[in-house]
Design an enzyme around this catalytic site. Structure first.
Site, PDB file in Angstrom:
ATOM      1  N   CYS A 164      17.114  29.221  45.609  1.00 51.86           N
ATOM      2  CA  CYS A 164      18.000  28.148  46.052  1.00 51.86           C
ATOM      3  C   CYS A 164      19.259  28.010  45.208  1.00 51.86           C
ATOM      4  CB  CYS A 164      17.240  26.822  46.056  1.00 51.86           C
ATOM      5  SG  CYS A 164      15.719  26.866  47.034  1.00 51.86           S
ATOM      6  N   HIS A 186      22.233  20.981  46.737  1.00 51.35           N
ATOM      7  CA  HIS A 186      21.085  21.659  47.340  1.00 51.35           C
ATOM      8  C   HIS A 186      20.169  20.660  48.034  1.00 51.35           C
ATOM      9  CE1 HIS A 186      17.538  23.928  48.037  1.00 51.35           C
ATOM     10  NE2 HIS A 186      16.894  23.530  46.956  1.00 51.35           N
ATOM     11  N   ASN A 218      14.772  22.493  53.920  1.00 52.22           N
ATOM     12  CA  ASN A 218      15.264  23.226  52.762  1.00 52.22           C
ATOM     13  C   ASN A 218      15.532  24.663  53.199  1.00 52.22           C
ATOM     14  OD1 ASN A 218      15.610  24.698  50.406  1.00 52.22           O
ATOM     15  ND2 ASN A 218      13.977  23.669  49.289  1.00 52.22           N
TER      16      ASN A 218
END
Length: 356
Positions: free
Chosen positions: A144, A282, A312
Site C-alpha cells: 500500500c 491511503h 482498500n
C-alpha cells in the site's frame, strides 16, 4: 467518479534537514522541480456489496461496516489481470496530461499482485500503451506504500537530464490475494488502478517536501512463494500463498505512523498541517482515517474518502483520491499531502504545490 469527504516521525530519508522548518521548495534535493501533469483511474465494472459477501463468508454486514466502514468494493472480471487495469489508468493519465506515450521515459508500476512473477508488469504495460523506449520498473513488495515510493522514485529519475516524463501506476487486485473464506481480510480488499504522469514544473511548485521511514515486522505477509517457503502442494493446500494480517498490530502502526509522517512533511514544507488544502491518504479503512484526522487536529471531512465504496485498493488506494482531487478540487497554488503505509512496515508522505 465523485468522491465525498467525510507525534513526529524520524527518518534518514529526508526532503529537508531536521533542524528548522524550511521555506517551501527548499532542501528537497531536487534540482529540477517535479509536478503532476495528469492523473488517471480505472475501476472494474463488477460491484461487490457487503450483502453479496456475507452469503459466502461467516460475517455480517454490520460487522464489516462497523470495523471497516466499507459498504462495497470492485472486483476484476474473470480473465482480466492487473496489467489490464494499469493500462486503462495509464491511458487516462496520458490523455489528461497531454503527454504522448512515446514521450514517457520511465513506467513505474507498484503492485503486490503482478500478472505473474516474470516477466514484469511494467514491461507489459509500457508496450501496451506505446511507451516502447521507456525504462520499466516494478515495485512489488511495498504494498500500500506503492504510491509514495513510486512518486519518490520518479522524482529522482526526473533529475536526470534525459528524463522529462515519468508514468507512475499503482494497481492491485486484492480480491485475488486473499482466501475465498477469509472473513476478516476479504471484506477489506478491492481492485483498482490509478496513475499519474510526473514531469518538470516551475520553481516553487510540484514536490516541496517529503518524508519516509521503515520498521521491520511480520504483521502483514504472504508466507509462501519465495525462497523461504517455495510454493508446493502443501503450501497451496494450507493457503500460505494468501495474504495474512495481524489487524490489531496494523491498527496501532497505521494510526501512529500516518499522522506522524503527514505532520513531519508539513513541517518540512514550512506550513501547518491545518493549512494544507488537500489530502490523499491511503484508504486502509474508515476508522483509521478518522483517527488520523483526530490526531492531526483537522475535521474528518478534510480527508476525502473512497474506502466506503472501493475498499482498500492497496497500491491504487492513494491514487483513487489523488485523481478526484486533481479532477474536481485543486486550484493553482494549493498544497496537497499524499500519504500511505505498507507492509514491512514502510510508510511516507509527499507534499505538492499545484501549478496550473
Amino acid at each position: 467518479m465523485h468522491v465525498t469527504a467525510s507525534g513526529t516521525a524520524h527518518s534518514s530519508h529526508s526532503g529537508t534537514a531536521l533542524l528548522e522548518a524550511p521555506r517551501p521548495g527548499e532542501g528537497t534535493g531536487l534540482t529540477h522541480p517535479v509536478g503532476i501533469m495528469g492523473t488517471g483511474l480505472y475501476l472494474p465494472e463488477r460491484v461487490v456489496s457487503n450483502t453479496e459477501l456475507v452469503r459466502t463468508l461467516d460475517t455480517t454486514d454490520e460487522w464489516i461496516t462497523t470495523r471497516t466502514g466499507i459498504q462495497e468494493r470492485r472486483y476484476l472480471a474473470e480473465g482480466q489481470v492487473t496489467s489490464d487495469m494499469a493500462i486503462a489508468a495509464a491511458h487516462q493519465a496520458l490523455e489528461r496530461s497531454g503527454v504522448p506515450a512515446c514521450a514517457i521515459d520511465a513506467v513505474i508500476v507498484a503492485t503486490f499482485t503482478p500478472d505473474q512473477p516474470l516477466p514484469g508488469t511494467a514491461l507489459t504495460v509500457m508496450h501496451a500503451i506505446g511507451a516502447r523506449s521507456a525504462l520499466p520498473l516494478d515495485l512489488t513488495q511495498v504494498g500500500c506504500a506503492g504510491a509514495v515510493h513510486g512518486i519518490f522514485t520518479a522524482a529522482h529519475l526526473l533529475q536526470n537530464q534525459h528524463f522529462r516524463n515519468v508514468l507512475v501506476i499503482g494497481a492491485d487486485a486484492g480480491s485475488r490475494a486473499v482466501g475465498p473464506a477469509d472473513r476478516t481480510l476479504r471484506p477489506f480488499l478491492g481492485d483498482a488502478a490509478g496513475a499519474v504522469v510526473l514531469g518538470r514544473t516551475e520553481p516553487g511548485y510540484g514536490i516541496v517536501a517529503w518524508h519516509t521511514d521503515t520498521e521491520p515486522a511480520p504483521d502483514v505477509q504472504i508466507r509462501a512463494g519465495g525462497t523461504r517457503m517455495p510454493t508446493t502442494g502443501a503450501t497451496v493446500a494450507a493457503g500460505e500463498h494468501y495474504l495474512k494480517m495481524d489487524g490489531k498490530a496494523v491498527w496501532r502502526m497505521a494510526t501512529d505512523k500516518l499522522p506522524a509522517t503527514i505532520l513531519e512533511t508539513a513541517r518540512r514544507a514550512g506550513t501547518e498541517v491545518t493549512d494544507i488544502e488537500h489530502f490523499a491518504v491511503h484508504q486502509a479503512n474508515l476508522n483509521i482515517l478518522r483517527e488520523t484526522a483526530r490526531v492531526l487536529g483537522i475535521e474528518p471531512g478534510r480527508i476525502p474518502l473512497t474506502v466506503p465504496f472501493l475498499g482498500n485498493t492497496a497500491a491504487a488506494s492513494p491514487f483513487t483520491v489523488l485523481h478526484e482531487v486533481m479532477e474536481n478540487r485543486v486550484a493553482h497554488g494549493d498544497r496537497m499531502i499524499l500519504a500511505s503505509i505498507g507492509p514491512g512496515y514502510v510508510w511516507g508522505s509527499i507534499c505538492f504545490r499545484h501549478h496550473v
